[in-house]
Design a protein around this motif. Sequence first.
Motif, PDB file in Angstrom:
ATOM      1  N   UNK A  37       0.917  -1.096  -0.016  1.00 53.26           N
ATOM      2  CA  UNK A  37       0.007  -0.002  -0.018  1.00 53.26           C
ATOM      3  C   UNK A  37       0.917   1.326   0.004  1.00 53.26           C
ATOM      4  N   UNK A  38       0.581   1.900  -1.082  1.00 48.65           N
ATOM      5  CA  UNK A  38       1.455   3.160  -1.125  1.00 48.65           C
ATOM      6  C   UNK A  38       0.845   4.430  -0.647  1.00 48.65           C
ATOM      7  N   UNK A  39       1.539   5.250  -0.132  1.00 46.79           N
ATOM      8  CA  UNK A  39       1.179   6.431   0.787  1.00 46.79           C
ATOM      9  C   UNK A  39       1.816   7.765   0.369  1.00 46.79           C
ATOM     10  N   UNK A  40       1.022   9.033   0.433  1.00 48.67           N
ATOM     11  CA  UNK A  40       1.666  10.217   0.157  1.00 48.67           C
ATOM     12  C   UNK A  40       2.064  10.817   1.400  1.00 48.67           C
ATOM     13  N   UNK A  41       1.625  10.781   2.414  1.00 52.27           N
ATOM     14  CA  UNK A  41       2.145  11.357   3.643  1.00 52.27           C
ATOM     15  C   UNK A  41       2.233  10.431   4.839  1.00 52.27           C
ATOM     16  N   UNK A  42       2.602  10.858   5.797  1.00 52.36           N
ATOM     17  CA  UNK A  42       2.802  10.119   6.956  1.00 52.36           C
ATOM     18  C   UNK A  42       1.364   9.780   7.650  1.00 52.36           C
ATOM     19  N   UNK A  43       0.513  10.397   7.797  1.00 50.62           N
ATOM     20  CA  UNK A  43      -0.665  10.134   8.220  1.00 50.62           C
ATOM     21  C   UNK A  43      -1.316   8.839   7.599  1.00 50.62           C
TER      22      UNK A  43
END
Length: 340
Positions: free
Chosen positions: A315-321
Amino acid sequence: MIKKLFIFIILCLVLAASAAFYVYNQAQDQLKKVIQLESSQVITINSGTSFNRVLNQLVDENLFTASPYDRLIRKLHPELVDVKAGTFLFEPGLTLEQALQVLVEGKEHQFTITFVEGSRFDEWMIQLKGNEFIQQTLEGVSEKEIAQKLGIDNQKLEGLFLAETYHYTYGTTDLDLLKRAHTNLMGVVNREWESKVEKLPLKSPYEALILASIIEKETAVASERERVSSVFINRLNKRMRLQTDPTVIYGMGDSYDGNIRKKDLRTPTPYNTYTINGLPPTPIAMAGKASIQAALNPEKSNYLYFVASGTGGHVFSKNLAEHNRAVRAYLKQLRKNKKK
């Protein structure tokens, strides 16, 4: 009297012809016998081995039973006499004649050795050493000395060979195979370097190999490579630490027992990307062509994090949250998997 003599001569000729026909058929029957094999077998014919010695060798290896008529094969089938030296593969079902034809054609058997993407140099050396068909020349030779023999400036050889399948003939040396693997790697990385996307934070083809090795260790899903690459490229551009576990594991060396603890993430090593900035000093594994391409042609994205999904892939995320939510989901999935 003359008539009796004529009849006697005719009878002798008939008997001689019958005997010759019988002998010929026996020799032919011998050639048509199926050699005694339950599975494929490799046979090596040494240089200078005579045809008769080849037949004896086949008998010694229990491939067929000797016959008084074997010596006639040379005279009746001169096309089967000119056997070649080399290592050949006999398959079950071959007749003696077909086996001899294999030796006459002289097409040596091609063995294969597969170096898996993500494997390490020490694993390659173990694989080479354990292969009975490869001539061993590097026993007791240090990594630095091997590099010198290969004409490689780097003293550490990790990541400097292309992981793929190689074909070779009996007697090929371990050094020959390493040389081919290095030449193939340099061909791939130099071609890909020339066509790389612009403004990558990579200073050299060697740095591309370092990144490719990390990509290789991070994902086995082919469709993810360019996206994983984009995460690391984005982090390098933002001067964020890579924080990738495979580099920690590599830096731990033999002390790695299959688990990474928080103290391992905090313990500095030249490879621990949780404690160092930028790329580690060398590749951490052998990369395949696809990972090299991904390192130099990353997907265009804003992703900065990724974590395993627990069901395959990441799963890829753009920010830490977003990333923290993905981590919690992953841990939940792990607990669910353990209950099954």
